[in-house]
Each structure stands twice: as C-alpha cells, then as structure tokens.
Design a protein around this motif. Sequence first.
Motif, short mmCIF file in Angstrom:
data_model
loop_
_atom_site.label_atom_id
_atom_site.label_comp_id
_atom_site.label_asym_id
_atom_site.label_seq_id
_atom_site.Cartn_x
_atom_site.Cartn_y
_atom_site.Cartn_z
N ASP A 56 0.83 -1.21 0.00
CA ASP A 56 0.00 0.00 0.00
C ASP A 56 0.86 1.26 0.00
O ASP A 56 0.62 2.21 -0.76
N VAL A 57 1.88 1.27 0.87
CA VAL A 57 2.72 2.47 0.99
C VAL A 57 3.55 2.67 -0.27
O VAL A 57 3.71 3.81 -0.74
N LEU A 58 4.07 1.59 -0.86
CA LEU A 58 4.79 1.72 -2.13
C LEU A 58 3.90 2.31 -3.21
O LEU A 58 4.33 3.15 -4.00
N ASP A 59 2.65 1.87 -3.25
CA ASP A 59 1.71 2.39 -4.23
C ASP A 59 1.54 3.90 -4.08
O ASP A 59 1.51 4.65 -5.06
N TYR A 60 1.44 4.36 -2.85
CA TYR A 60 1.27 5.80 -2.62
C TYR A 60 2.54 6.56 -2.99
O TYR A 60 2.50 7.58 -3.69
N LEU A 61 3.68 6.07 -2.52
CA LEU A 61 4.93 6.79 -2.73
C LEU A 61 5.37 6.79 -4.19
O LEU A 61 6.14 7.66 -4.60
N ALA A 62 4.89 5.83 -4.97
CA ALA A 62 5.27 5.77 -6.39
C ALA A 62 4.94 7.06 -7.12
O ALA A 62 5.66 7.49 -8.01
N SER A 63 3.85 7.71 -6.75
CA SER A 63 3.43 8.94 -7.42
C SER A 63 3.55 10.16 -6.53
O SER A 63 3.03 11.22 -6.86
N THR A 77 8.93 12.56 -3.11
CA THR A 77 9.79 11.42 -2.83
C THR A 77 10.59 11.07 -4.08
O THR A 77 10.03 10.68 -5.10
N ARG A 78 11.92 11.21 -4.00
CA ARG A 78 12.79 10.90 -5.13
C ARG A 78 13.23 9.44 -5.13
O ARG A 78 13.60 8.90 -6.18
N ALA A 79 13.23 8.82 -3.98
CA ALA A 79 13.67 7.43 -3.87
C ALA A 79 13.03 6.82 -2.64
O ALA A 79 12.61 7.53 -1.72
N ILE A 80 12.96 5.48 -2.62
CA ILE A 80 12.31 4.76 -1.53
C ILE A 80 13.29 3.74 -0.98
O ILE A 80 13.86 2.94 -1.74
N LEU A 81 13.48 3.74 0.33
CA LEU A 81 14.28 2.73 1.01
C LEU A 81 13.33 1.86 1.81
O LEU A 81 12.57 2.35 2.65
N LEU A 82 13.37 0.57 1.55
CA LEU A 82 12.40 -0.36 2.12
C LEU A 82 13.13 -1.43 2.93
O LEU A 82 14.06 -2.07 2.43
N GLU A 83 12.70 -1.63 4.17
CA GLU A 83 13.22 -2.72 5.00
C GLU A 83 12.07 -3.65 5.30
O GLU A 83 11.06 -3.23 5.89
N VAL A 84 12.17 -4.89 4.86
CA VAL A 84 11.11 -5.86 5.09
C VAL A 84 11.70 -7.20 5.51
O VAL A 84 12.81 -7.56 5.11
N ASP A 85 10.97 -7.90 6.31
CA ASP A 85 11.32 -9.27 6.67
C ASP A 85 10.45 -10.25 5.90
O ASP A 85 10.93 -11.24 5.37
N ALA A 113 5.46 -0.69 -10.24
CA ALA A 113 5.04 0.66 -10.60
C ALA A 113 5.97 1.71 -9.99
O ALA A 113 6.34 2.69 -10.63
N ALA A 114 6.38 1.50 -8.74
CA ALA A 114 7.26 2.45 -8.08
C ALA A 114 8.64 2.47 -8.73
O ALA A 114 9.21 3.53 -8.97
N ALA A 115 9.18 1.27 -9.03
CA ALA A 115 10.54 1.20 -9.57
C ALA A 115 10.64 1.76 -10.97
O ALA A 115 11.73 2.13 -11.42
N ARG A 116 9.55 1.82 -11.70
CA ARG A 116 9.57 2.48 -13.01
C ARG A 116 9.76 3.99 -12.88
O ARG A 116 10.23 4.65 -13.80
N ASN A 117 9.37 4.54 -11.73
CA ASN A 117 9.39 5.99 -11.54
C ASN A 117 10.59 6.49 -10.76
O ASN A 117 11.03 7.62 -10.96
N LYS A 118 11.11 5.68 -9.84
CA LYS A 118 12.17 6.16 -8.95
C LYS A 118 12.90 4.96 -8.35
O LYS A 118 12.35 3.85 -8.32
N PRO A 119 14.13 5.16 -7.86
CA PRO A 119 14.85 4.04 -7.25
C PRO A 119 14.13 3.51 -6.02
O PRO A 119 13.68 4.29 -5.16
N VAL A 120 14.04 2.18 -5.93
CA VAL A 120 13.52 1.52 -4.75
C VAL A 120 14.58 0.52 -4.30
O VAL A 120 14.92 -0.40 -5.04
N LEU A 121 15.13 0.71 -3.11
CA LEU A 121 16.16 -0.16 -2.58
C LEU A 121 15.59 -0.95 -1.41
O LEU A 121 14.87 -0.39 -0.57
#
Length: 787
Positions: A195-202, A206-214, A228-236
């Motif tokens: 959900d949060v990635l979907d929002y931050l994609a547009s 936000t120029r880039a997204i840093l994600l920590e998941v287990d 969708a997010a990675a097409r628009n901006k770096p997602v690490l």
Amino acid sequence: MTVRNLDALFRPKSVAVIGASQRPGSVGAMVWKRLTEDAFTGPIWAVNPKYDTLDGHKAFGDVGDFPEPPTVAIVCTRPATWPSIIHRLGGHGTRAAIIVGETRGDEDRVHLKHALSAARPHLLRIVGPASLGVITPALHAHLGAPACTVKPGGVAWVSQSNALTNAVLGWAAARGLGFSHAVALGDEADVDAGDVLDYLASDAGTRAILLEVDTIHAARKFMSAARAAARNKPVLALRSGRGDPADGLYTAAFRRAGMVRVDSLDDLLDEIETLGVGRVATSSAATLITSDRGVAALACDAFHAAGDTLAPSSQQNAKAMSDALPRVTPGNPLLLGGDALPEHFGAALKVLADQHESGTAFVVHASTHRAPAEEVARVLIAHQRYAYRGLLACFFGGISLATRDALHQQGIPVHSTPQRLARAFARLVDYRLGRELLMQTPEGLPARVPQAIDAAQAQASAALKAGITELDGDAAAQLLAHYGLVALPAQRATEPAIVEVKIELRDDANFGPVFRFIAPSEDGIAPPLCVYGLPPLNPILARDIVSKSAYARYTDPEPVLAALTSVSQAVCDIREIVGLSLALRVMKDRVAVIEPHIRLSSTRSRFAIVPYPRRYEQTFDWHGQRLTVRPIRPEDEDAHRELIGAMTPDDLRLRFFGAVRGFDHSQLARMTQIDYDREMALIATVPHDDGSTHTLGVVRAVSDPDNETAEFATAVRSDQKGRGLGRLLMQRIIAYARERGTHWLVGEALRENAAMIGLAKACGFTVTSTDDPGVVGFRLALDEPEQ
C-alpha cells in the motif's frame, strides 16, 4: 484496500491523540510531546477525560466531542478500547488511524479483529498495531513516537521494524539528512508495504524509496506496487536472513520488480546520503578526480571491488585537460598532482563537461596545505553545474558540518570513504540497469498455435476428470510437446551434454507458483547455482537467469531461452499445473527435456505477477478481414510504433493533447509492457501476408490501485476512421472494466475533438466540463445496468 485514504496519513490537516497524557514515560505522553514539539500547523486535539487542557491545547473527554473530524487519530490506549474508538472515529469522519499499542495475546488479537471490522464500513485505514508512527517532516507531522525530530528530505523510509526505524532516523539526523516520509508499518493488520509503495510511487516529494522488510504480505499487490514504483524512482530493499531457505525467492522478487537489494544496513544508510542529496546516476561509468597517487590507488581499488567501471579517457580528453592544467596527469583516474590548488578541481570539472564519455564525476580528496577540504568543497559547489552526469564527493578526514550542509544544499552527496562512495554509486547503476531490464523488449515468445494450447489444456482437464493427478513419462512429454519441448528418454541421452539444469515449479504460500533452477558447479568445489524465477518468463527475463550460470559461455543461449520461456508459458496457460520437475539437457546447439513430471490439481494459487490474459483474445471477420482483438504484449512495440506513425499530426495532437513527433523506446515500452493486474490495453490487429501483424487501433484503461476508477484512452489509425473500430474497442474495454469490478470509467478529450465526444456519448458516457475550458471529461458508472 490499497491507497484509499492514505493521503490522510501523509498529508494530514488535523490530528487527534487518543490517550494523550502528561504522565512521564507513558506512550500517550511521548506521542503528544513529539507532535506538539514539532509545531504541527493544523489543529491538534487531545482525548483524555482526566484533563481539560494539555500544554495549552483543549482536551476532550470522548472521541465524539471534536468540533470537526480529525484527519488522523493516533491511538495510544489499551487493545480493549480499540473497537469502540475506531467505530466512533469512522462514524465521525476520520479516515486514518495509527495504533501505537501492541497485541500481546489472543484476547488482544480479538480486539484488533473487531477494530478492523469497525473500520471497514467507513474505509478508515489503520497503520499498526505496534507502529512507531508515520512522519511527514515537510508538514511538521510527527504522528507517533519517533526518538528524534526528523528533517525534510527527498528519500522515503518504510520499515517493518520500530527499533530499526528509530536507529535510522537518529543516524540521519546526526548527519543533517532528512526524509520525505518515514513509516513504521508495525504488524500491518491493514496498511502494508505494498500500500505504501503504491502511494509513494506517485508522490512528487519522494525521489527514492528505502524499504526494509522481513516478510512480504499479499505478494501480488506488493509486486504490482513495487514494479510501478521502480519504473518511476529508485527503490532499494533490505531484508535480513540470508540463511532463510526462502531468501533466494525474495532476491528474485526484488529483481523482477526492478528494485535493488542491498546487503547491509550500512549500504542502505549510505543511500540516504546519495539518493536524498544527489541525482540518480545517468551513467554506468565514472571519472575519478584526485590530487594524490596513493588516494587514487585506494579509490580505484574500491571502485573495482564494487563492480563499477572507469570511463575511458580519450586523447581529446587528455589534450583538453593538459591544456587547462599543465601539471596534470591525464587519464582515469585523473591526477591533479600533490601541489594542486582548489581551483584545479573546478577546472577539471569544467573540462570533463565536454567529454560525454567521462560519466559521473568522483572527487576523492585528502586535505592538503595547498588545497584544504573546505576550500575544495566551495570550488565544487561553484562548479557543480558542469557535472551534469552527477557529482559525488569523498573527503578523507572529514569536513565541517557547515561545509557538509552547503554541499548537501547543492545536491552533492558526501561520503567518508571511497569504498562507501563506490558501493553507493554501484547500487544506483544497478537500479538503472534493472529498470532497463524491465523496459527491454523481448525477442518474442515462441509462436504457439492456439489449437496446440487448447489441446494441452484439454489433456490436463481430461486427466483430472479421470482422477489422474500425476503425469510422467510419455503423458508428460505429450503435454510439453504442444509447447515445442522435446522430451528424450534418459537412457537415450547419449549426446554429450554441456550441463543438465534441473527445473522445479512449486506453489509458494505467498508468491504462488515459482520456478527454481539448479545447475551444478563448474569446478565441483563451488556450491551449485540455485536461483528462483517468477512466472511469466520471457526471453529477456530468461536470459537474466541463464547469465548467472558459469556454463552460459559454452553454449548457444537461444535454445535454452526458448525452452525456459516455453516451460513458463505452459505453466501460465494450463491452470491445472501446480507442480513440475524436469531436467533440461543442454547441448551445444539444442536442448532436450529429461524425465518430466507434472502434478495437476483443480485449484492453484494466483501468480504474483499476472500473466498474459489469453481469455480476452477474440478473432472474427470484420470488413472482409480477419480481425483479432487481444491484450497488448511487449513484442508489439514495433507494430505500435507503426500505428503511431500512421496517424496524422492532427490526430496525434487530439489523442495526446499536444504536438507529438514520435516516441522513443522507453515510451513505447511503457505502452506495450503493462501490468495486467491494474492496466489493460486491447489492440485490434490484422495479419500481413508475410505472417506479421498490423495494429489498427488500441484502447487502454488504467485503474487506480483501489479499482474504484479506471481512466481510458483510445487511438485508431487515421486511415481506419469511420469504420466503427473505435466503438468496437470501446465496447470491449467497458466490458473488461465491468467484469473486473471497476466502479467508474473516466476519460478526457480536447473540446474540439468532436469524433471522440460523439463516440463517448454513443457508448453511454456523460460529458462534463473540467477545470480546463479546452478539455471535456467523460464519466460512465459501471455499477449501473447496461442500457
């Protein structure tokens, strides 16, 4: 749910703290203090019957006493109170809540379940429970209990860990770095990472997204949002647990989504500096600029260890540099000399600006008496405009906070060692290359006659009907043969093989059907290659898998790519296949299948990535031609280019709301490589005499993540207008959206586009005005019965 009402969390206008307190050490006191200390500009209300006022703010005894509904409520009370609080907040008009408290037992989990049920009728979104909070520094909105105040920045932080979030926020604050948003997801009972990635994609901030998941929940939603997010901006992405048997699957999922996986928290922290301050690398190579030969050697070692490439240095470059700096040693690294002055660094950047192959500029400097770090930094700031392919800096020994902040303000990231700088750059290159992988056009799937696919499906259905759930030997070979795969009995496999690759398909509880590819080590010492792949595969994705094997250089890759793609297509087409194992015998110029085994079932999990939806294909006679209407595929790029090229300039202007000369590969790839989970493009094609196809028109619909509304657009070749093709395509996209459960289909057209307005009216749309007097809107309620 997905992004519905998430704007309330990220752009709050008013905030209520349920359970706000002045009792030292209480959660309510920590949340209230953080919200008021940062001076949130909107109304803030405290709810606690023990107080009339709290730090000068009016306190209310009940959630129903607010003068207006708060945008967000932060719930700091015990679990037993959650259902009634959420019910009353939702009825009052609040659209989001953050639950800070934890569930510690079965009774608490029952209360949480009732709270979620209470939220659902009001579409109220819940973050948590056990969430540290949601932070939007630009709005001074610290909604939760972070350990420190967060500065505004360009990077978003999203994490499943409260402790790690606090650590990262503190690390960044100590270095003067900030975030666009910071989200601690907690237990993800409602709002999750997808959900949060979907929002931050547009999200423009936000120029880039840093994600920590287990753990990834709802894999299909996550993969769709991540792509969708990675097409628009770096997602690490950072995931701990390399020893976890499922870790390889997460690696494959991240790569398939276009995300960059980082190996350590240090690497992720470095990207807060690189991405939050600087621009994304536009080059895969760089030029090192330094004054000292020893520093240059250290920097080169770091650069090579990170897998980066030094840009070539041409004779023209060397001459231009020697003319500008007579004592320079030209090349890469570029050595300015031990007696270099600060202005020499600026002169080097100015010369490199004209050398397009020089790539990103790396300035690595150890302070000297003739070139103090602070003065070199000021020169870099003054000459930063010349480094339009990016500029990253490393100052041995450090720099003052004021100098660091000045570099940051000019978009120049600063790292403490060449190793950190090189690794940070390498990850930006990985993102760019991964995004290019997503945007590449496949060579084309192996041609499959529809009758052969139907025959394979009939065989699987008949086997299940007869009570057969396992296909071995000739039966399995017969099914695979419909996809061009030749099975060879093991005892007849006499031709020398370069390698035998084991392919397995299993139904993962989260990601659905996934492939595992196993190849023996080349030397018998290294561990065997074991990689995962998410179907559907195409030749481009298959090549990415094959390239990881040491055996790839010994064989013609095309037969292997075709075989892997064919296996994937069989699994995608035949829904009864829930398990598969076979050995792919790879010879010099061909491949054969050994010992295939197929497991069948009437039910199968959903794919994490929606495969090509063949059920929407239709072929029929139309004006004396055989017309096929089908979903668009990546390999339609050339035909799509031809379609656009066959449209008149005026038709293109009406379709794209402005003058259009044409589209490059990346734009066409975005049109033809779609996510079938949230987007559909139906094309009308007719065959050429040479067997190729000719695209006559296209209609597409892109739905919002909640599937509430889909926006449509259509285009028809100029020489096909007036034959009813536009209406034919519109009827099919309306039927598709209605079947998908979309509530509204909407669109826009220039007011002068009488043909499109007439088509929309004929298809049942209501024509409305928009904020732009030159544009009209279309709106069709899909929940209403068809006329």
